[in-house]
Write an enzyme that holds these catalytic residues in place. Structure first.
Site, PDB file in Angstrom:
ATOM      1  N   GLY A  45      51.253 -24.011 -18.273  1.00  0.00           N
ATOM      2  CA  GLY A  45      52.345 -24.018 -19.245  1.00  0.00           C
ATOM      3  C   GLY A  45      51.896 -24.109 -20.686  1.00  0.00           C
ATOM      4  O   GLY A  45      52.696 -24.432 -21.573  1.00  0.00           O
ATOM      5  N   GLU A  52      43.774 -19.806 -27.325  1.00  0.00           N
ATOM      6  CA  GLU A  52      43.233 -18.811 -26.377  1.00  0.00           C
ATOM      7  C   GLU A  52      42.405 -17.749 -27.092  1.00  0.00           C
ATOM      8  O   GLU A  52      41.855 -16.861 -26.453  1.00  0.00           O
ATOM      9  CB  GLU A  52      44.359 -18.149 -25.580  1.00  0.00           C
ATOM     10  N   ARG A 330      46.812 -14.214 -18.696  1.00  0.00           N
ATOM     11  CA  ARG A 330      46.771 -15.664 -18.943  1.00  0.00           C
ATOM     12  C   ARG A 330      47.994 -16.161 -19.710  1.00  0.00           C
ATOM     13  O   ARG A 330      48.073 -17.346 -20.043  1.00  0.00           O
ATOM     14  CB  ARG A 330      45.520 -16.017 -19.765  1.00  0.00           C
ATOM     15  N   ILE A 333      53.642 -17.372 -19.161  1.00  0.00           N
ATOM     16  CA  ILE A 333      54.630 -18.385 -19.566  1.00  0.00           C
ATOM     17  C   ILE A 333      54.922 -18.218 -21.054  1.00  0.00           C
ATOM     18  O   ILE A 333      56.081 -18.163 -21.477  1.00  0.00           O
ATOM     19  CB  ILE A 333      54.099 -19.811 -19.274  1.00  0.00           C
ATOM     20  N   LYS A 500      49.722   5.544 -41.655  1.00  0.00           N
ATOM     21  CA  LYS A 500      48.377   5.799 -42.177  1.00  0.00           C
ATOM     22  C   LYS A 500      48.289   4.990 -43.466  1.00  0.00           C
ATOM     23  O   LYS A 500      48.992   5.267 -44.443  1.00  0.00           O
ATOM     24  CB  LYS A 500      48.179   7.290 -42.437  1.00  0.00           C
ATOM     25  N   ALA A 587      39.480  13.270 -44.636  1.00  0.00           N
ATOM     26  CA  ALA A 587      39.141  13.558 -46.034  1.00  0.00           C
ATOM     27  C   ALA A 587      37.749  14.159 -46.214  1.00  0.00           C
ATOM     28  O   ALA A 587      36.768  13.666 -45.673  1.00  0.00           O
ATOM     29  CB  ALA A 587      39.230  12.300 -46.900  1.00  0.00           C
TER      30      ALA A 587
HETATM   31  N1  GLY Z   1      46.758 -19.661 -19.603  1.00  0.00           N
HETATM   32  C1  GLY Z   1      45.629 -20.250 -19.090  1.00  0.00           C
HETATM   33  C2  GLY Z   1      45.065 -19.653 -17.865  1.00  0.00           C
HETATM   34  O1  GLY Z   1      45.499 -18.604 -17.454  1.00  0.00           O
HETATM   35  O2  GLY Z   1      44.181 -20.235 -17.306  1.00  0.00           O
END
Ligand code: GLY
Length: 658
Positions: A45, A52, A330, A333, A500, A587
């Site tokens: 969670g 991360e 990962r 959640i 661009k 260019a």
């Molecule tokens: N969000 C952490 C994991 O996937 O371990």
């Protein structure tokens, strides 16, 4: 059974989409095989885009946006149900050990982080004061105050209760065996209850998605366990998440402490293993030694839905009535609220958020085109010599994919400098290009050649690439990029988020400002743009732009409009060697030989305007450039012969009569 929308998957993503779609007025049914299998049940969670270390720009935007939605979203669910989700914006601490140095678990440069987001470095004294009891070898750590956590098991219960109270229908214990399709439409899903029908379907089957469609989603196993704070410790000893090396420690307010997680490529192999649990405990005790005496509460495992590039698969599929919402790896959640919002916008309002382009399934279909398709764009021109027939060529090429959008032509052109609109139209057709760049400012000021642009080209076939030409600062370019997005919408390209990016302070040399470009790119990526920055051929800058999430880099061959040809070959070569995103040489190209040379180096595409528009016969030159881009690409794929210092006879002497 017929329902408006049938969702395959009862994990957090399926549930969040169900609630959102139901709130908007849809009839929704959710098929759920076994909730305790879902990764959302196994998760910890954490809401942790910063901790991360997500480096893909579009993904970071998506994650930040979802984290931003969290307080409002959980409050709405709690109001609907009277239940608590355990949302806790407690921040995350990432302690760093001696051997890792300050770049350690947080893995970041101090300067970069402090200036870019709410991230702070705490030295040993500060971190000890903030979180007493950390391991003795912690030398400091990163503090991510905007990250947090939610009690994922509580959250999914709340979502399910909310969905039921709103009238979402659930079918539990249902196994989906196949998605039945006819003529580009899903006609039903085959289940153990028989064929179930709906007018629209959402695939939210997590790690199991590729049992139903050929999507590159594979399970990545995570083992976890939880401890309980003993009664002898009256206050919660931890009140923020600790994110260490190969371990995170997530303290809940109910005195449970979740430890996670291994990351194993073992398919759907079940069970906890001594090795997995030992590694977690060892890392946890090193980080926070007093855990060694806490009672173990539970052990479990789950399967993250990982994709080939570790980004989710979101949005339209190959079937009109099937939407994909899977592969959250990962971050399922964390990404639930934004996924629900974007998917509901897409299905119910037919509104495709520009960010979605980055997560389209087609990014994995790189092997879809062949040489044939490269040459079809020249079909308007008769090949009098008949010597370019693709039929007997077997070389395989991938399509050009930019921000999830696939193009067959590797030549982009522009609309500027032509003597007449008709000449521009003929040249664009002859070039076979599928992307045309347009100066937003020139359209706004109705500069010559830029009136009537809406009608001049077929925008159903040509993808517009708005450019920020004429902008001298990052701020101006950001403003003009936003106008460009509106311009694309007016042309019917609702989902066109391309820009661009040109930040050019000097009018004489027209050289781009690297710092302004990087600043503008960062901001525009955060706003969901697919950014194609025009740069000097600087390999370090190219890398930095890739890191902030640009969709391509566009190094110059020579100054804009100079027609000097490839003056930056060595640097372009380094850029190509290191890039994981398409490199578009932009260019300075003056002649087809130079266009071909750039492609032979391995450039993914070219942008050529002046050399076509200023040629005596512009459409003929456009065609020549078309062929040159194809020839260069073919040569690159074919692999040129090595250069030798001395001659080597074309007819080998072996076997000759002497
Ligand atoms: N969000 C952490 C994991 O996937 O371990």
């Amino acid at each position: 059974m017929t329902s408006d929308i049938l969702i395959i998957g009862g994990g957090v993503i399926g549930l969040a989409c169900a609630v959102e779609l139901k709130l908007r007025g849809a009839g929704v049914t959710v098929l759920c095989r076994n909730f305790s299998d879902a990764a959302s049940h196994a998760a910890a969670g954490m809401l942790a885009p910063d901790a991360e270390k997500i480096s893909n720009g579009a993904m970071l935007s998506l994650c930040w946006r979802s984290r931003f939605l969290y307080p409002r979203w959980t409050r709405k669910l709690e109001d609907l149900t009277g239940l608590n989700t355990g949302y806790w914006p407690c921040g995350i601490l990432a302690p760093v050990y001696q051997e890792a140095g300050e770049q350690g678990a947080g893995g970041r440069s101090k300067d970069k982080d402090v200036s870019q987001s709410s991230t702070y470095w705490l030295d040993k004294a500060a971190i000890e004061q903030y979180q007493p009891g950390l391991g003795a070898d912690v030398i400091g750590g990163w503090w991510y105050p905007e990250d947090g956590q939610v009690d994922n098991r509580a959250l999914v219960k709340v979502l399910r209760t909310a969905a039921e109270s709103l009238g979402v229908e659930f079918k539990d214990g249902v196994t989906v065996d196949a998605i039945a399709q006819q003529q580009g439409k899903v006609i039903g899903v085959q289940t153990n209850l028989g064929l179930l029908h709906a007018s629209h379907y959402v695939l939210a089957a997590g790690a199991w998605a590729n049992q139903l469609l050929p999507l590159p989603v594979i399970p990545r196993k995570g083992q976890m366990l939880s401890l309980r704070v003993p009664e002898s410790v009256p206050e919660l000893p931890l009140t923020r998440v600790l994110y260490g090396e190969n371990i995170y420690i997530v303290p809940r307010r109910n005195r449970s402490i979740v430890l996670g997680a291994t990351s194993e490529d073992v398919g759907f192999t079940a069970d906890n293993t001594p090795d997995g649990i030992q590694s977690l405990l060892q890392a946890a005790i090193r980080l926070y030694p007093q855990l060694a005496n806490y009672p173990i509460q539970e052990m479990w495992w789950g399967f993250r839905p990982s994709t080939a590039d570790e980004l989710p698969i979101l949005g339209n599929s190959h079937c009109d009535n099937l939407t994909l919402a899977t592969g959250h790896f990962r971050n399922g959640i964390l990404l639930a609220p934004v996924t629900a919002e974007l998917i509901a916008d897409l299905i119910w309002e037919k509104k495709a958020d520009p960010l979605l382009a980055n997560f389209h399934y087609s990014r994995f279909q790189a092997q879809s085109s062949t040489t044939t398709s490269m040459l079809t764009h020249s079909a308007n021109f008769t090949n009098r010599h008949g010597n370019l027939q693709p039929t007997d060529l077997t070389i395989q090429d991938s399509s050009l994919i930019i921000a999830g959008k696939t193009f067959q032509s590797r030549l982009m052109t522009g609309t500027g400098k032509y003597r007449s609109i008709a000449e521009m139209q003929q040249s664009v057709a002859a070039s076979g290009c599928q992307i045309v760049t347009v100066a937003v400012r020139r359209v706004q000021t109705k500069a010559p050649g830029h009136e009537g642009l809406a009608e001049a080209l077929d925008w159903n076939k040509i993808w517009m690439l708005p450019n920020t030409a004429g902008c001298q600062t990052a701020e101006e370019a950001i403003r003009v990029a936003r106008l460009g997005r509106e311009m694309a919408k007016l042309l019917g390209q609702e989902d066109n988020n391309f820009v661009k990016l040109e930040v050019i302070p000097d009018a004489k040399y027209l050289l781009p400002d690297p710092i302004g470009t990087l600043q503008a790119a960062e901001q525009l990526v955060k706003e969901g743009f697919a950014v194609l920055p025009y740069i000097n051929a600087d390999p370090m800058l190219a890398k930095r732009l890739e890191e902030v999430g640009c969709a391509t880099v566009m190094p110059l061959a020579a100054p804009i409009g100079s027609g000097q040809g490839l003056k930056t070959t060595a640097n372009i070569q380094i850029i190509i060697e290191n890039a994981n995103i398409p490199v578009v040489v932009d260019a300075g190209i003056g002649a087809p030989s130079e266009a071909s040379e750039a492609m032979e180096l391995g450039a993914d595409a070219l942008l050529i305007n002046s050399a076509i528009a200023l040629a005596q016969n512009a459409p003929a030159m456009a065609y020549a450039m078309n062929l040159a881009a194809v020839a260069g690409r073919m040569a690159y794929l074919a692999g040129r012969m090595p250069m030798k210092n001395y001659a080597s006879a074309s007819s080998p002497l072996t076997g000759t009569i002497t």
